[in-house]
Design a protein around this motif. Structure first.
Motif, PDB file in Angstrom:
ATOM      1  N   PRO A 178       0.655  -1.311  -0.066  1.00 42.34           N
ATOM      2  CA  PRO A 178       0.214   0.143  -0.591  1.00 42.34           C
ATOM      3  C   PRO A 178       0.844   1.258  -0.281  1.00 42.34           C
ATOM      4  O   PRO A 178       0.484   2.529  -0.453  1.00 42.34           O
ATOM      5  CB  PRO A 178      -1.187  -0.422   0.464  1.00 42.34           C
ATOM      6  N   LEU A 179       2.053   0.929   0.696  1.00 39.75           N
ATOM      7  CA  LEU A 179       2.797   2.465   0.457  1.00 39.75           C
ATOM      8  C   LEU A 179       3.677   3.019  -0.886  1.00 39.75           C
ATOM      9  O   LEU A 179       3.767   3.831  -1.231  1.00 39.75           O
ATOM     10  CB  LEU A 179       3.958   2.278   1.461  1.00 39.75           C
ATOM     11  N   ALA A 180       4.396   1.900  -1.488  1.00 35.81           N
ATOM     12  CA  ALA A 180       4.837   1.867  -2.326  1.00 35.81           C
ATOM     13  C   ALA A 180       4.112   3.277  -3.672  1.00 35.81           C
ATOM     14  O   ALA A 180       5.047   4.147  -4.393  1.00 35.81           O
ATOM     15  CB  ALA A 180       4.689   0.224  -2.946  1.00 35.81           C
ATOM     16  N   LEU A 181       3.069   3.180  -4.341  1.00 33.06           N
ATOM     17  CA  LEU A 181       2.660   3.814  -5.361  1.00 33.06           C
ATOM     18  C   LEU A 181       2.735   5.281  -4.768  1.00 33.06           C
ATOM     19  O   LEU A 181       2.886   6.083  -5.459  1.00 33.06           O
ATOM     20  CB  LEU A 181       1.165   3.177  -5.733  1.00 33.06           C
ATOM     21  N   PRO A 182       1.909   5.207  -3.627  1.00 33.88           N
ATOM     22  CA  PRO A 182       2.235   6.930  -2.988  1.00 33.88           C
ATOM     23  C   PRO A 182       2.755   7.269  -2.744  1.00 33.88           C
ATOM     24  O   PRO A 182       3.636   8.878  -3.450  1.00 33.88           O
ATOM     25  CB  PRO A 182       1.235   6.763  -1.637  1.00 33.88           C
ATOM     26  N   LEU A 183       4.262   6.343  -2.526  1.00 30.45           N
ATOM     27  CA  LEU A 183       5.536   6.501  -2.042  1.00 30.45           C
ATOM     28  C   LEU A 183       5.583   7.297  -3.504  1.00 30.45           C
ATOM     29  O   LEU A 183       7.448   8.656  -3.198  1.00 30.45           O
ATOM     30  CB  LEU A 183       5.966   6.055  -1.023  1.00 30.45           C
ATOM     31  N   LEU A 184       5.950   6.150  -4.848  1.00 28.71           N
ATOM     32  CA  LEU A 184       6.844   6.410  -5.997  1.00 28.71           C
ATOM     33  C   LEU A 184       5.580   7.760  -6.294  1.00 28.71           C
ATOM     34  O   LEU A 184       6.734   8.592  -7.179  1.00 28.71           O
ATOM     35  CB  LEU A 184       6.682   5.893  -6.549  1.00 28.71           C
ATOM     36  N   ILE A 229      11.359  -0.086  -1.842  1.00 25.21           N
ATOM     37  CA  ILE A 229      10.003  -0.612  -1.530  1.00 25.21           C
ATOM     38  C   ILE A 229       9.952  -1.999  -1.176  1.00 25.21           C
ATOM     39  O   ILE A 229      10.413  -2.849  -3.224  1.00 25.21           O
ATOM     40  CB  ILE A 229       9.157   0.088  -1.761  1.00 25.21           C
ATOM     41  N   ASN A 230      10.242  -2.901  -0.737  1.00 29.86           N
ATOM     42  CA  ASN A 230      10.061  -4.446  -0.684  1.00 29.86           C
ATOM     43  C   ASN A 230       9.354  -5.277  -0.301  1.00 29.86           C
ATOM     44  O   ASN A 230       8.147  -4.535  -0.025  1.00 29.86           O
ATOM     45  CB  ASN A 230      11.348  -5.174   0.241  1.00 29.86           C
ATOM     46  N   SER A 231       8.998  -6.149  -1.210  1.00 26.01           N
ATOM     47  CA  SER A 231       7.713  -7.215  -0.495  1.00 26.01           C
ATOM     48  C   SER A 231       7.758  -7.851   0.466  1.00 26.01           C
ATOM     49  O   SER A 231       8.378  -7.452   1.058  1.00 26.01           O
ATOM     50  CB  SER A 231       6.862  -8.035  -2.314  1.00 26.01           C
ATOM     51  N   ALA A 232       6.885  -8.888   0.903  1.00 33.93           N
ATOM     52  CA  ALA A 232       6.726  -9.792   2.143  1.00 33.93           C
ATOM     53  C   ALA A 232       7.836 -10.416   1.357  1.00 33.93           C
ATOM     54  O   ALA A 232       8.499 -10.998   2.815  1.00 33.93           O
ATOM     55  CB  ALA A 232       5.258 -10.187   2.252  1.00 33.93           C
ATOM     56  N   ASP A 233       7.869 -11.071   0.671  1.00 38.60           N
ATOM     57  CA  ASP A 233       9.263 -11.973   0.726  1.00 38.60           C
ATOM     58  C   ASP A 233      11.084 -11.325   0.464  1.00 38.60           C
ATOM     59  O   ASP A 233      11.035 -12.146  -0.066  1.00 38.60           O
ATOM     60  CB  ASP A 233       9.130 -13.399  -0.256  1.00 38.60           C
ATOM     61  N   GLY A 234      10.545  -9.707   0.741  1.00 40.15           N
ATOM     62  CA  GLY A 234      12.164  -9.539   0.894  1.00 40.15           C
ATOM     63  C   GLY A 234      12.273  -9.384  -0.774  1.00 40.15           C
ATOM     64  O   GLY A 234      13.443  -8.492  -1.345  1.00 40.15           O
ATOM     65  N   GLN A 235      11.533  -9.620  -2.059  1.00 42.94           N
ATOM     66  CA  GLN A 235      11.927  -8.585  -3.154  1.00 42.94           C
ATOM     67  C   GLN A 235      11.885  -7.294  -3.130  1.00 42.94           C
ATOM     68  O   GLN A 235      10.515  -7.001  -2.751  1.00 42.94           O
ATOM     69  CB  GLN A 235      11.257  -9.268  -4.226  1.00 42.94           C
ATOM     70  N   THR A 236      12.531  -6.708  -4.339  1.00 44.15           N
ATOM     71  CA  THR A 236      12.823  -4.751  -4.231  1.00 44.15           C
ATOM     72  C   THR A 236      12.318  -5.013  -5.440  1.00 44.15           C
ATOM     73  O   THR A 236      11.677  -5.552  -6.377  1.00 44.15           O
ATOM     74  CB  THR A 236      14.161  -4.690  -4.338  1.00 44.15           C
ATOM     75  N   LEU A 237      10.550  -3.993  -5.163  1.00 47.04           N
ATOM     76  CA  LEU A 237       9.513  -4.126  -5.757  1.00 47.04           C
ATOM     77  C   LEU A 237       9.930  -2.656  -7.215  1.00 47.04           C
ATOM     78  O   LEU A 237       9.492  -2.282  -7.875  1.00 47.04           O
ATOM     79  CB  LEU A 237       7.912  -3.960  -5.238  1.00 47.04           C
ATOM     80  N   ALA A 238      10.364  -1.492  -6.116  1.00 45.65           N
ATOM     81  CA  ALA A 238      10.942  -0.111  -6.518  1.00 45.65           C
ATOM     82  C   ALA A 238      11.620   0.244  -5.970  1.00 45.65           C
ATOM     83  O   ALA A 238      12.836   0.264  -4.804  1.00 45.65           O
ATOM     84  CB  ALA A 238       9.433   0.655  -6.740  1.00 45.65           C
ATOM     85  N   ALA A 239      13.084   1.137  -6.451  1.00 51.56           N
ATOM     86  CA  ALA A 239      14.076   1.496  -5.577  1.00 51.56           C
ATOM     87  C   ALA A 239      14.431   2.550  -6.511  1.00 51.56           C
ATOM     88  O   ALA A 239      14.857   3.037  -7.989  1.00 51.56           O
ATOM     89  CB  ALA A 239      15.145   0.720  -5.660  1.00 51.56           C
ATOM     90  N   VAL A 240      15.141   3.768  -5.902  1.00 52.29           N
ATOM     91  CA  VAL A 240      15.472   4.789  -5.900  1.00 52.29           C
ATOM     92  C   VAL A 240      16.361   5.174  -5.674  1.00 52.29           C
ATOM     93  O   VAL A 240      16.921   4.983  -4.624  1.00 52.29           O
ATOM     94  CB  VAL A 240      14.934   6.143  -5.777  1.00 52.29           C
ATOM     95  N   ASP A 241      17.662   5.389  -6.647  1.00 53.45           N
ATOM     96  CA  ASP A 241      19.206   5.393  -6.137  1.00 53.45           C
ATOM     97  C   ASP A 241      19.413   6.904  -5.984  1.00 53.45           C
ATOM     98  O   ASP A 241      19.567   7.400  -7.357  1.00 53.45           O
ATOM     99  CB  ASP A 241      20.025   5.117  -7.220  1.00 53.45           C
ATOM    100  N   GLY A 242      19.722   7.109  -4.643  1.00 48.20           N
ATOM    101  CA  GLY A 242      20.368   8.961  -4.388  1.00 48.20           C
ATOM    102  C   GLY A 242      20.761   9.070  -5.478  1.00 48.20           C
ATOM    103  O   GLY A 242      21.693  10.025  -4.823  1.00 48.20           O
ATOM    104  N   LYS A 243      22.144   8.184  -5.722  1.00 46.00           N
ATOM    105  CA  LYS A 243      23.520   8.886  -6.341  1.00 46.00           C
ATOM    106  C   LYS A 243      23.237   9.328  -7.481  1.00 46.00           C
ATOM    107  O   LYS A 243      23.475  10.034  -8.046  1.00 46.00           O
ATOM    108  CB  LYS A 243      24.990   7.630  -6.329  1.00 46.00           C
ATOM    109  N   SER A 244      22.337   8.437  -8.651  1.00 45.41           N
ATOM    110  CA  SER A 244      22.537   8.714  -9.897  1.00 45.41           C
ATOM    111  C   SER A 244      21.222   9.236 -10.253  1.00 45.41           C
ATOM    112  O   SER A 244      20.585   9.514 -11.270  1.00 45.41           O
ATOM    113  CB  SER A 244      22.292   7.335 -10.537  1.00 45.41           C
ATOM    114  N   GLY A 245      19.974   8.976  -9.328  1.00 45.54           N
ATOM    115  CA  GLY A 245      18.472   9.207  -9.847  1.00 45.54           C
ATOM    116  C   GLY A 245      17.255   7.922 -10.595  1.00 45.54           C
ATOM    117  O   GLY A 245      16.458   8.822 -11.022  1.00 45.54           O
TER     118      GLY A 245
END
Length: 165
Positions: free
Chosen positions: A8-14, A33-49
């Motif tokens: 529920p936090l993934a899309l509003p946060l993005l 932002i990770n799923s319950a099984d630990g997979q990364t669903l979404a990520a923003v890299d602060g160094k590259s954008g």
């Protein structure tokens, strides 16, 4: 089960990240932002954008201008980060072990930052105990909370807040 019900936090946060992104000359804030099984669903890299998405039925990557989140961009029960702090990394997990972990840099030594947090969080009805170098306890909503601080040279420190889990 849809991705929206699992994260529920993934899309509003993005969406917020997209709207708040702005060019900064220094390193920005990384968010995952990770799923319950630990997979990364979404990520923003602060160094590259760079933003990466790995959602059921869609995956991709795109670039945004780097963004930098600061003390006033974080609030927990009315408590912001120590004044002048910058957020280095936010990891939003959906698993049982961890709800949110945030790393931040502060312009003061660990003892000063810790004392400041103890006072502010006490006013916000946190229950806190000292556990070695950490403050451990619960929020007013009874969510587990942990704050760890370490020196980063001079009058600087790096802290990690873990909420949930």
């Amino acid at each position: 089960m849809s991705i929206l019900s699992r994260t529920p936090l993934a899309l509003p946060l993005l969406a917020a990240l997209t709207l708040s992104a702005c060019d900064r000359p220094t390193e920005g804030t990384s968010i995952s932002i990770n799923s319950a099984d630990g997979q990364t669903l979404a990520a923003v890299d602060g160094k590259s954008g760079e933003v990466k998405l790995a959602l059921p039925g869609f995956s991709g990557a795109f670039k945004l201008p780097k963004m930098s989140l600061e003390a006033d961009n974080f609030e927990l029960n009315g408590v912001h980060l120590y004044p002048g702090s910058t957020i280095r990394n936010v990891d939003v997990g959906n698993g049982r072990d961890k709800a949110l972990t945030m790393t931040f840099d502060s312009p003061a030594d660990p003892a000063t930052v810790r004392s400041w947090f103890r006072d502010k969080m006490g006013e916000a009805d946190f229950t806190l105990t000292d556990q070695g170098a950490a403050l451990v306890g619960k929020t007013a909503e009874e969510k587990p909370f942990r704050l760890e601080l370490r020196p980063e040279g001079g009058d600087r420190s790096t802290g990690t807040i873990t909420l949930g889990g």
